[in-house]
Design a protein around this motif. Structure first.
Motif, PDB file in Angstrom:
ATOM      1  N   GLY A  57      29.777  35.991  53.570  1.00 18.95           N
ATOM      2  CA  GLY A  57      28.817  36.154  54.658  1.00 18.95           C
ATOM      3  C   GLY A  57      27.739  37.181  54.387  1.00 18.95           C
ATOM      4  N   LYS A  58      27.531  37.510  53.121  1.00 16.87           N
ATOM      5  CA  LYS A  58      26.500  38.493  52.778  1.00 16.87           C
ATOM      6  C   LYS A  58      25.172  37.848  52.417  1.00 16.87           C
ATOM      7  CE  LYS A  58      29.741  41.998  51.344  1.00 16.87           C
ATOM      8  NZ  LYS A  58      30.129  42.946  50.323  1.00 16.87           N
ATOM      9  N   LEU A  59      25.226  36.583  52.006  1.00 13.80           N
ATOM     10  CA  LEU A  59      24.024  35.811  51.693  1.00 13.80           C
ATOM     11  C   LEU A  59      24.089  34.494  52.448  1.00 13.80           C
ATOM     12  CD1 LEU A  59      23.603  36.047  47.800  1.00 13.80           C
ATOM     13  CD2 LEU A  59      22.274  37.236  49.533  1.00 13.80           C
ATOM     14  N   CYS A  60      22.921  33.938  52.720  1.00 11.60           N
ATOM     15  CA  CYS A  60      22.844  32.647  53.383  1.00 11.60           C
ATOM     16  C   CYS A  60      21.769  31.818  52.693  1.00 11.60           C
ATOM     17  CB  CYS A  60      22.486  32.848  54.849  1.00 11.60           C
ATOM     18  SG  CYS A  60      22.314  31.303  55.750  1.00 11.60           S
ATOM     19  N   HIS A  61      22.072  30.554  52.439  1.00  7.22           N
ATOM     20  CA  HIS A  61      21.079  29.662  51.842  1.00  7.22           C
ATOM     21  C   HIS A  61      20.278  29.035  52.968  1.00  7.22           C
ATOM     22  CE1 HIS A  61      19.381  26.154  49.804  1.00  7.22           C
ATOM     23  NE2 HIS A  61      19.403  26.958  48.751  1.00  7.22           N
ATOM     24  N   VAL A  62      18.957  29.117  52.867  1.00  7.71           N
ATOM     25  CA  VAL A  62      18.057  28.586  53.882  1.00  7.71           C
ATOM     26  C   VAL A  62      17.298  27.415  53.274  1.00  7.71           C
ATOM     27  CG1 VAL A  62      16.072  29.102  55.356  1.00  7.71           C
ATOM     28  CG2 VAL A  62      17.787  30.870  54.913  1.00  7.71           C
ATOM     29  N   GLY A  63      17.252  26.306  53.973  1.00  8.89           N
ATOM     30  CA  GLY A  63      16.495  25.151  53.504  1.00  8.89           C
ATOM     31  C   GLY A  63      17.333  24.216  52.658  1.00  8.89           C
ATOM     32  N   PHE A  64      16.641  23.305  51.994  1.00  8.17           N
ATOM     33  CA  PHE A  64      17.292  22.319  51.155  1.00  8.17           C
ATOM     34  C   PHE A  64      17.665  22.907  49.810  1.00  8.17           C
ATOM     35  CE2 PHE A  64      14.586  19.823  54.036  1.00  8.17           C
ATOM     36  CZ  PHE A  64      15.576  19.050  54.632  1.00  8.17           C
ATOM     37  N   LYS A  65      18.545  22.199  49.097  1.00  5.80           N
ATOM     38  CA  LYS A  65      19.031  22.694  47.810  1.00  5.80           C
ATOM     39  C   LYS A  65      17.884  22.877  46.802  1.00  5.80           C
ATOM     40  CE  LYS A  65      22.533  21.975  44.345  1.00  5.80           C
ATOM     41  NZ  LYS A  65      23.733  21.241  43.965  1.00  5.80           N
ATOM     42  N   ILE A  66      16.961  21.952  46.773  1.00  7.22           N
ATOM     43  CA  ILE A  66      15.897  21.999  45.764  1.00  7.22           C
ATOM     44  C   ILE A  66      14.847  23.063  46.081  1.00  7.22           C
ATOM     45  CG2 ILE A  66      13.974  20.687  44.782  1.00  7.22           C
ATOM     46  CD1 ILE A  66      15.783  18.354  44.598  1.00  7.22           C
ATOM     47  N   ASP A  67      14.403  23.125  47.318  1.00  9.09           N
ATOM     48  CA  ASP A  67      13.313  24.060  47.633  1.00  9.09           C
ATOM     49  C   ASP A  67      13.751  25.203  48.556  1.00  9.09           C
ATOM     50  OD1 ASP A  67      13.606  22.582  49.909  1.00  9.09           O
ATOM     51  OD2 ASP A  67      11.475  22.197  50.199  1.00  9.09           O
TER      52      ASP A  67
END
Length: 74
Positions: A57-67
């Motif tokens: 829970g220290k990082l979060c991926h925002v958006g789609f995998k490619i962009d």
């Protein structure tokens, strides 16, 4: 009599996750390859560390995998 004093190399131990977090705070939209190059680790090592950081829970991926991009949650 001559004495030879050897120098002891002191290495600062810093985790890969700590280096990644610091780099992403400085440059939030960095690619995995850019982060790896900046911190001197392989892309595979960065991917493994990022997966652990996301699970923690220290990082979060925002958006789609490619962009998409990673954002620091702390």
């Amino acid at each position: 009599m001559t004495e030879c004093l050897g120098k002891t190399q002191v290495e600062m131990l810093v985790n890969t996750p700590d280096l990644i977090m610091a780099d992403l705070r400085r440059t939030p939209r960095s690619t995995l390859a850019e982060v790896a190059s900046t911190i001197g680790k392989s892309v595979c090592a960065v991917e493994r560390a990022i997966a652990k950081l996301v699970d923690a829970g220290k990082l979060c991926h925002v958006g789609f995998k490619i962009d998409g991009y990673l954002t620091v949650l702390e």
